[in-house]
Design an enzyme around this catalytic site. Structure first.
Site, PDB file in Angstrom:
ATOM      1  N   ARG A 143       1.390   0.090  -3.876  1.00 58.80           N
ATOM      2  CA  ARG A 143      -0.044  -0.114  -4.089  1.00 58.80           C
ATOM      3  C   ARG A 143      -0.372  -0.558  -5.507  1.00 58.80           C
ATOM      4  O   ARG A 143      -1.497  -0.985  -5.789  1.00 58.80           O
ATOM      5  CB  ARG A 143      -0.811   1.186  -3.800  1.00 58.80           C
ATOM      6  N   TYR A 146      -2.186  -3.859  -6.354  1.00 58.76           N
ATOM      7  CA  TYR A 146      -3.636  -3.935  -6.158  1.00 58.76           C
ATOM      8  C   TYR A 146      -4.348  -3.045  -7.185  1.00 58.76           C
ATOM      9  O   TYR A 146      -5.271  -3.490  -7.863  1.00 58.76           O
ATOM     10  CB  TYR A 146      -3.957  -3.493  -4.734  1.00 58.76           C
ATOM     11  N   ASP A 147      -3.866  -1.805  -7.284  1.00 59.72           N
ATOM     12  CA  ASP A 147      -4.553  -0.839  -8.148  1.00 59.72           C
ATOM     13  C   ASP A 147      -4.559  -1.315  -9.606  1.00 59.72           C
ATOM     14  O   ASP A 147      -5.593  -1.304 -10.274  1.00 59.72           O
ATOM     15  CB  ASP A 147      -3.856   0.527  -8.090  1.00 59.72           C
ATOM     16  N   ARG A 212     -10.509   9.772   4.604  1.00 60.83           N
ATOM     17  CA  ARG A 212     -11.212   8.599   4.097  1.00 60.83           C
ATOM     18  C   ARG A 212     -12.697   8.776   4.462  1.00 60.83           C
ATOM     19  O   ARG A 212     -13.047   9.563   5.338  1.00 60.83           O
ATOM     20  CB  ARG A 212     -10.706   7.289   4.738  1.00 60.83           C
ATOM     21  N   ASP A 273       0.172   6.605  -0.293  1.00 56.89           N
ATOM     22  CA  ASP A 273      -1.075   6.602   0.508  1.00 56.89           C
ATOM     23  C   ASP A 273      -1.954   7.765   0.020  1.00 56.89           C
ATOM     24  O   ASP A 273      -1.544   8.922   0.100  1.00 56.89           O
ATOM     25  CB  ASP A 273      -0.656   6.842   1.976  1.00 56.89           C
TER      26      ASP A 273
HETATM   27  N1  UDP Z   1      -3.830   4.505   8.892  1.00 59.33           N
HETATM   28  C1  UDP Z   1      -3.408   5.079  10.067  1.00 59.33           C
HETATM   29  N2  UDP Z   1      -3.108   4.263  11.107  1.00 59.33           N
HETATM   30  C2  UDP Z   1      -3.217   2.915  11.060  1.00 59.33           C
HETATM   31  C3  UDP Z   1      -3.664   2.320   9.850  1.00 59.33           C
HETATM   32  C4  UDP Z   1      -3.954   3.150   8.775  1.00 59.33           C
HETATM   33  O1  UDP Z   1      -3.288   6.314  10.181  1.00 59.33           O
HETATM   34  O2  UDP Z   1      -2.919   2.253  12.081  1.00 59.33           O
HETATM   35  C5  UDP Z   1      -4.172   5.389   7.759  1.00 59.33           C
HETATM   36  C6  UDP Z   1      -3.515   5.011   6.434  1.00 59.33           C
HETATM   37  O3  UDP Z   1      -2.238   5.618   6.315  1.00 59.33           O
HETATM   38  C7  UDP Z   1      -4.517   5.556   5.428  1.00 59.33           C
HETATM   39  C8  UDP Z   1      -5.870   5.447   6.145  1.00 59.33           C
HETATM   40  O4  UDP Z   1      -5.562   5.258   7.540  1.00 59.33           O
HETATM   41  O5  UDP Z   1      -4.271   6.924   5.163  1.00 59.33           O
HETATM   42  C9  UDP Z   1      -6.721   4.266   5.682  1.00 59.33           C
HETATM   43  O6  UDP Z   1      -5.889   3.131   5.682  1.00 59.33           O
HETATM   44  P1  UDP Z   1      -6.395   1.659   5.388  1.00 59.33           P
HETATM   45  O7  UDP Z   1      -5.211   0.785   5.591  1.00 59.33           O
HETATM   46  O8  UDP Z   1      -7.595   1.360   6.199  1.00 59.33           O
HETATM   47  O9  UDP Z   1      -6.852   1.599   3.861  1.00 59.33           O
HETATM   48  P2  UDP Z   1      -6.620   2.514   2.552  1.00 59.33           P
HETATM   49  O10 UDP Z   1      -7.783   3.432   2.533  1.00 59.33           O
HETATM   50  O11 UDP Z   1      -5.326   3.263   2.660  1.00 59.33           O
HETATM   51  O12 UDP Z   1      -6.624   1.535   1.454  1.00 59.33           O
END
Ligand code: UDP
Length: 313
Positions: A143, A146-147, A212, A273
């Site tokens: 990450r 991006y970060d 989230r 993550d």
């Molecule tokens: N995630 C999940 N299943 C999926 C896609 C994402 O459980 O099919 C989880 C991912 O591991 C993260 C959260 O959903 O914890 C949000 O992921 P996203 O890719 O939308 O964006 P992020 O907030 O991580 O940038």
């Protein structure tokens, strides 16, 4: 009539921003190199005389004819899938692209708006996240591209304010969803909805306890608009503070789509993550009078309808 340039104008948020600016009476020039954006998102605007789309890579020298009052820098791949597949483009657009867009703002005496991200907080050690938190970022993790690029972009933006007195604005965007997200973008909202609608297993990564908070796109754009029309510089968090775990979220999507999909667990795609994420929006409320209005259920229904339409096409 104010004139605005929107980089990443064919993207999910860029296209919603173009809609809002046109509605507010702006003339809009959207720039995009279409690596993650799509002209489908702008098809409804192509006949509008106040709107122009230009295929452009904003990491190159930026030239725009005539006066420009606002530059909104939204161009950047932003899905965690892109962190694996487009790491160099992400770093270039946020470093070189931000520099070019700031240079254009300086040359045109325009207000510069940076779309930053909650990812500047990394895997946060304080919760909810306030703007004065400096973050917990692994610079060399997946990450990090991006970060760190967004952190660089924020620093560059403030350097232009301090050194060249450019009027700048920074928002930190938390998870946002809505129509025009790409079904294959790999983020949780399109993944879960696409899987639920197709009757495929809904893939929860890790144990699903990570949280989230999801904001509907038009609410977010309203926050942008309030920031640019205010006296504030930011950074200001814009997001919806209603938090849920990814397992709860999978169940909500399954129920809203009436899906018979099973919920399955898969390994996390990135070890860094973030375990929890929720914006503290005290500043947005007190300084901009902003807070989200669309409930998750209403926003998801609209998003599900959009994805259903794309799946049956
Ligand atoms: N995630 C999940 N299943 C999926 C896609 C994402 O459980 O099919 C989880 C991912 O591991 C993260 C959260 O959903 O914890 C949000 O992921 P996203 O890719 O939308 O964006 P992020 O907030 O991580 O940038």
């Amino acid at each position: 009539m104010p004139r605005a340039v929107v980089t990443g104008g064919a993207g999910f948020l860029g296209s919603h921003l173009c809609d809002r600016l046109l509605k507010e009476g702006f003339e809009v020039i959207a720039l995009d190199n279409l690596i993650t954006g799509s002209t489908d998102n702008l098809a409804h605007l192509l006949d509008n005389r106040k709107f122009r789309f230009v295929y452009y890579d904003v990491t190159d020298y930026l030239y725009i004819d005539g006066a420009v009052d606002f530059i909104f820098h939204l161009a950047s791949p932003a899905s965690p899938v892109d962190f694996h597949t487009r790491p160099i483009q992400i770093m270039k657009v946020n470093a070189l692209g931000t520099h070019k867009a700031l240079g254009l703002a300086r040359a045109k005496n325009a207000t510069f708006f940076l779309a930053s991200t909650s990812e500047v907080y990394g895997d946060p050690l304080i919760h909810p996240q306030t703007e004065d938190y400096w973050g917990n970022v692994n610079p060399i993790g997946i990450r990090g591209v991006y970060d760190e690029a967004k952190r660089f972009a924020e620093a560059m933006t403030l350097a232009y304010k301090r050194s060249h007195e450019v009027n700048v604005k920074i928002v930190r965007i938390f998870n946002t969803y809505g129509p025009r997200m790409r079904l294959d973008d790999g983020r949780v909202v399109p993944n879960f909805i696409g899987q639920a609608l197709r009757g495929e297993p809904i893939t929860v990564y890790g144990d699903g306890s990570q949280t989230r908070s999801f904001c509907f796109c038009t609410d977010l754009i309203d926050g942008f608009y309030r920031l640019v029309t205010s006296q504030e510089t930011g950074p200001i968090n814009i997001g919806n503070p209603t938090e849920r775990t990814m397992l709860e979220f999978a169940k909500e999507i399954k129920a809203l789509t009436n899906s018979s999909s099973e919920i399955v667990f898969e390994p996390l795609k990135t070890p860094d993550d973030p375990k929890q994420r929720k914006p503290d929006i005290t500043k947005a409320k007190s300084l901009l009078g902003w807070e989200p209005k669309i409930s998750l259920e209403d926003g998801l229904r609209e998003t599900i309808a959009y994805f259903s339409g794309r799946l049956t096409r």
